[in-house]
Design an enzyme around this catalytic site. Structure first.
Site, PDB file in Angstrom:
ATOM      1  N   ASP A 140     -59.982  71.387 -31.196  1.00 44.23           N
ATOM      2  CA  ASP A 140     -60.098  70.007 -30.702  1.00 44.23           C
ATOM      3  C   ASP A 140     -61.554  69.566 -30.683  1.00 44.23           C
ATOM      4  OD1 ASP A 140     -57.782  71.326 -28.899  1.00 44.23           O
ATOM      5  OD2 ASP A 140     -57.375  69.209 -29.251  1.00 44.23           O
ATOM      6  N   ASP A 197     -48.496  69.026 -30.380  1.00 44.96           N
ATOM      7  CA  ASP A 197     -49.503  69.841 -29.694  1.00 44.96           C
ATOM      8  C   ASP A 197     -49.420  69.620 -28.195  1.00 44.96           C
ATOM      9  OD1 ASP A 197     -51.753  71.112 -28.746  1.00 44.96           O
ATOM     10  OD2 ASP A 197     -53.175  69.725 -29.653  1.00 44.96           O
TER      11      ASP A 197
HETATM   12  O1  5SP Z   1     -55.532  70.073 -27.462  1.00 41.75           O
HETATM   13  C1  5SP Z   1     -54.909  70.557 -26.600  1.00 41.75           C
HETATM   14  C2  5SP Z   1     -55.008  70.012 -25.262  1.00 41.75           C
HETATM   15  O2  5SP Z   1     -55.979  69.007 -25.331  1.00 41.75           O
HETATM   16  C3  5SP Z   1     -54.022  71.643 -26.964  1.00 41.75           C
HETATM   17  O3  5SP Z   1     -54.328  72.139 -28.263  1.00 41.75           O
HETATM   18  C4  5SP Z   1     -53.846  72.733 -26.002  1.00 41.75           C
HETATM   19  O4  5SP Z   1     -54.842  73.705 -26.142  1.00 41.75           O
HETATM   20  C5  5SP Z   1     -52.497  73.320 -26.174  1.00 41.75           C
HETATM   21  O5  5SP Z   1     -52.318  74.282 -25.216  1.00 41.75           O
HETATM   22  P1  5SP Z   1     -50.894  74.730 -24.708  1.00 41.75           P
HETATM   23  O6  5SP Z   1     -50.242  73.505 -24.123  1.00 41.75           O
HETATM   24  O7  5SP Z   1     -50.162  75.218 -25.912  1.00 41.75           O
HETATM   25  O8  5SP Z   1     -51.213  75.751 -23.720  1.00 41.75           O
END
Ligand code: 5SP
Length: 166
Positions: free
Chosen positions: A31, A117
């Site tokens: 991200d 996501d």
């Molecule tokens: O970008 C994001 C949150 O901003 C995601 O990529 C999270 O990192 C996903 O995490 P989980 O919900 O799978 O734990």
């Protein structure tokens, strides 16, 4: 069939232990959040000129209609990510109401890479896959697993099942 793509989210990773790269992941998801105010068409062209794939992410509060011009025009993106949590951190609860967006996109664009996501796990992956997502980002699920390779293969299987393959 659309290729399933499983993308562990680096937000949840231990950067000192990137063994995940050997667990069968297709992509690594990183991200980078910023506000873009430039020329969209030019940006897409420049990404394509570098032989990369431009995509766009929709936050939960963004209407699906807003993405159509980016898919129908000349400088179209090749992947849409429908966020199933508000961007920011891992471990949040999956928003099932976002599946309407995935479904609408899949109906209109049968061969588009559609990614989800946030909050993906055993109880939500099938919902996302049946709505039409073929790319899955998962943080806690993959990085918290004792056997990440197995988890990744289960996610792939879920997408294949939804597509009637396997
Ligand atoms: O970008 C994001 C949150 O901003 C995601 O990529 C999270 O990192 C996903 O995490 P989980 O919900 O799978 O734990």
């Amino acid at each position: 069939m659309l290729k399933p793509k499983i993308a562990p989210s680096m937000l949840s990773s231990d950067f000192a232990n990137l063994a995940m790269l050997k667990c069968g992941a297709d992509w690594l998801h990183l991200d980078i959040m910023s506000l873009f105010t430039g020329n969209w068409g030019e940006l897409v062209q420049r990404i394509k000129l570098k032989s990369m794939w431009p995509g766009v992410a929709l936050k939960p509060g963004t209407n699906i209609e807003e993405v159509y011009p980016l898919l129908d025009g000349e400088d179209s993106v090749e992947m849409v990510l429908c966020m199933t949590v508000d961007p920011g951190f891992g471990g949040q609860k999956f928003m099932p109401e976002m599946m309407n967006k995935v479904h609408a996109l899949r109906k209109k664009y049968p061969s588009l890479d559609i990614e989800v996501d946030g909050g993906l796990g055993p109880s939500t992956i099938d919902m996302a896959a049946s709505a039409g997502a073929n790319c899955i980002v998962a943080g806690s699920l993959v990085f918290g697993a004792s056997d990440p390779a197995h988890v990744i293969s289960l996610m792939r299987k879920s997408i294949e099942n939804a597509q009637g393959v396997g």
